[in-house]
Design a protein around this motif. Sequence first.
Motif, PDB file in Angstrom:
ATOM      1  N   LEU A  50     -12.360 -33.566 -34.482  1.00 15.27           N
ATOM      2  CA  LEU A  50     -13.056 -32.905 -33.397  1.00 15.27           C
ATOM      3  C   LEU A  50     -12.236 -31.699 -32.962  1.00 15.27           C
ATOM      4  N   CYS A  51     -12.851 -30.546 -32.985  1.00 15.18           N
ATOM      5  CA  CYS A  51     -12.212 -29.315 -32.511  1.00 15.18           C
ATOM      6  C   CYS A  51     -12.830 -29.003 -31.141  1.00 15.18           C
ATOM      7  N   GLN A  52     -12.046 -29.256 -30.092  1.00 17.58           N
ATOM      8  CA  GLN A  52     -12.508 -28.977 -28.731  1.00 17.58           C
ATOM      9  C   GLN A  52     -12.139 -27.536 -28.386  1.00 17.58           C
ATOM     10  N   VAL A  53     -13.111 -26.789 -27.924  1.00 18.83           N
ATOM     11  CA  VAL A  53     -12.928 -25.373 -27.620  1.00 18.83           C
ATOM     12  C   VAL A  53     -12.693 -25.223 -26.118  1.00 18.83           C
ATOM     13  N   TRP A  54     -11.480 -24.811 -25.751  1.00 22.81           N
ATOM     14  CA  TRP A  54     -11.082 -24.649 -24.345  1.00 22.81           C
ATOM     15  C   TRP A  54     -10.853 -23.171 -24.053  1.00 22.81           C
ATOM     16  N   PHE A  55     -11.350 -22.706 -22.902  1.00 24.14           N
ATOM     17  CA  PHE A  55     -11.096 -21.326 -22.490  1.00 24.14           C
ATOM     18  C   PHE A  55     -11.284 -21.206 -20.985  1.00 24.14           C
ATOM     19  N   GLU A  56     -10.776 -20.113 -20.436  1.00 27.15           N
ATOM     20  CA  GLU A  56     -10.935 -19.851 -19.016  1.00 27.15           C
ATOM     21  C   GLU A  56     -12.291 -19.208 -18.779  1.00 27.15           C
ATOM     22  N   SER A  57     -13.101 -19.838 -17.972  1.00 22.98           N
ATOM     23  CA  SER A  57     -14.445 -19.327 -17.687  1.00 22.98           C
ATOM     24  C   SER A  57     -14.384 -17.901 -17.139  1.00 22.98           C
ATOM     25  N   ALA A  58     -13.370 -17.624 -16.326  1.00 22.92           N
ATOM     26  CA  ALA A  58     -13.257 -16.292 -15.721  1.00 22.92           C
ATOM     27  C   ALA A  58     -13.107 -15.211 -16.792  1.00 22.92           C
ATOM     28  N   LYS A  59     -12.388 -15.506 -17.873  1.00 19.23           N
ATOM     29  CA  LYS A  59     -12.233 -14.520 -18.951  1.00 19.23           C
ATOM     30  C   LYS A  59     -13.570 -14.243 -19.627  1.00 19.23           C
ATOM     31  N   LEU A  60     -14.350 -15.288 -19.853  1.00 18.55           N
ATOM     32  CA  LEU A  60     -15.655 -15.126 -20.478  1.00 18.55           C
ATOM     33  C   LEU A  60     -16.597 -14.364 -19.545  1.00 18.55           C
ATOM     34  N   GLU A  61     -16.568 -14.690 -18.257  1.00 17.32           N
ATOM     35  CA  GLU A  61     -17.428 -14.023 -17.280  1.00 17.32           C
ATOM     36  C   GLU A  61     -17.062 -12.552 -17.110  1.00 17.32           C
ATOM     37  N   ALA A  62     -15.801 -12.197 -17.371  1.00 18.90           N
ATOM     38  CA  ALA A  62     -15.355 -10.812 -17.227  1.00 18.90           C
ATOM     39  C   ALA A  62     -15.734  -9.938 -18.430  1.00 18.90           C
ATOM     40  N   MET A  63     -16.199 -10.540 -19.495  1.00 19.43           N
ATOM     41  CA  MET A  63     -16.557  -9.783 -20.698  1.00 19.43           C
ATOM     42  C   MET A  63     -17.850  -9.000 -20.463  1.00 19.43           C
ATOM     43  N   SER A  64     -17.944  -7.857 -21.127  1.00 18.43           N
ATOM     44  CA  SER A  64     -19.178  -7.075 -21.057  1.00 18.43           C
ATOM     45  C   SER A  64     -20.278  -7.782 -21.856  1.00 18.43           C
ATOM     46  N   LYS A  65     -21.494  -7.350 -21.652  1.00 23.48           N
ATOM     47  CA  LYS A  65     -22.629  -7.916 -22.385  1.00 23.48           C
ATOM     48  C   LYS A  65     -22.416  -7.749 -23.892  1.00 23.48           C
ATOM     49  N   GLU A  66     -21.946  -6.580 -24.292  1.00 19.64           N
ATOM     50  CA  GLU A  66     -21.717  -6.302 -25.706  1.00 19.64           C
ATOM     51  C   GLU A  66     -20.620  -7.207 -26.278  1.00 19.64           C
ATOM     52  N   GLU A  67     -19.556  -7.422 -25.509  1.00 18.81           N
ATOM     53  CA  GLU A  67     -18.475  -8.302 -25.962  1.00 18.81           C
ATOM     54  C   GLU A  67     -18.970  -9.739 -26.130  1.00 18.81           C
ATOM     55  N   LYS A  68     -19.790 -10.187 -25.195  1.00 18.40           N
ATOM     56  CA  LYS A  68     -20.355 -11.541 -25.287  1.00 18.40           C
ATOM     57  C   LYS A  68     -21.272 -11.670 -26.504  1.00 18.40           C
ATOM     58  N   GLU A  69     -22.087 -10.638 -26.734  1.00 18.16           N
ATOM     59  CA  GLU A  69     -22.987 -10.671 -27.889  1.00 18.16           C
ATOM     60  C   GLU A  69     -22.191 -10.695 -29.197  1.00 18.16           C
ATOM     61  N   THR A  70     -21.113  -9.946 -29.262  1.00 15.90           N
ATOM     62  CA  THR A  70     -20.254  -9.944 -30.449  1.00 15.90           C
ATOM     63  C   THR A  70     -19.619 -11.312 -30.649  1.00 15.90           C
ATOM     64  N   LEU A  71     -19.123 -11.901 -29.566  1.00 16.40           N
ATOM     65  CA  LEU A  71     -18.521 -13.228 -29.645  1.00 16.40           C
ATOM     66  C   LEU A  71     -19.551 -14.259 -30.115  1.00 16.40           C
ATOM     67  N   ASP A  72     -20.762 -14.192 -29.576  1.00 21.29           N
ATOM     68  CA  ASP A  72     -21.825 -15.110 -29.999  1.00 21.29           C
ATOM     69  C   ASP A  72     -22.137 -14.930 -31.483  1.00 21.29           C
ATOM     70  N   ARG A  73     -22.283 -13.674 -31.924  1.00 16.87           N
ATOM     71  CA  ARG A  73     -22.566 -13.392 -33.345  1.00 16.87           C
ATOM     72  C   ARG A  73     -21.457 -13.915 -34.238  1.00 16.87           C
ATOM     73  N   ASP A  74     -20.210 -13.635 -33.846  1.00 15.24           N
ATOM     74  CA  ASP A  74     -19.059 -14.090 -34.640  1.00 15.24           C
ATOM     75  C   ASP A  74     -18.999 -15.613 -34.694  1.00 15.24           C
ATOM     76  N   SER A  75     -19.284 -16.262 -33.578  1.00 12.43           N
ATOM     77  CA  SER A  75     -19.237 -17.725 -33.523  1.00 12.43           C
ATOM     78  C   SER A  75     -20.323 -18.333 -34.406  1.00 12.43           C
ATOM     79  N   LEU A  76     -21.533 -17.812 -34.326  1.00 15.33           N
ATOM     80  CA  LEU A  76     -22.624 -18.332 -35.154  1.00 15.33           C
ATOM     81  C   LEU A  76     -22.364 -18.074 -36.635  1.00 15.33           C
TER      82      LEU A  76
END
Length: 117
Positions: free
Chosen positions: A4-30
């Motif tokens: 099991l690979c549990q993915v931990w991160f600070e919510s504040a860092k994710l919330e501080a990302m721009s829309k484009e950064e979030k979309e890139t992260l989502d694309r990369d993750s998928l």
Amino acid sequence: MKYLCQVWFESAKLEAMSKEEKETLDRDSLAYDERLVESGHMIVAEALQSPRSAVTVRMRNGEILATDGPYAETKEQLGGFILINAKDLNEAIRIAGGIPLAKMGSIEVRPIHSFDK
């Protein structure tokens, strides 16, 4: 063996990302999930909703106690998980290192315990 690979991160860092950064992260993750499927390592992967939507449940003296939010008082929150097949811990660590969110958080790799029947 399953890990099991549990993915931990600070919510504040994710919330501080721009829309484009979030979309890139989502694309990369998928895309990484798809590579794990193609290689036969993927069992299942899921992202979790915000910890604000969580409920912590405890059974005490025969009663169910439910408390809003996560129990842990930490900056990092569990954001998702990937259940993988890997030949050993070293391969599981290599796979976890490729998870895009490892760049901004941490991935806890834990072997799955098999109960003998």
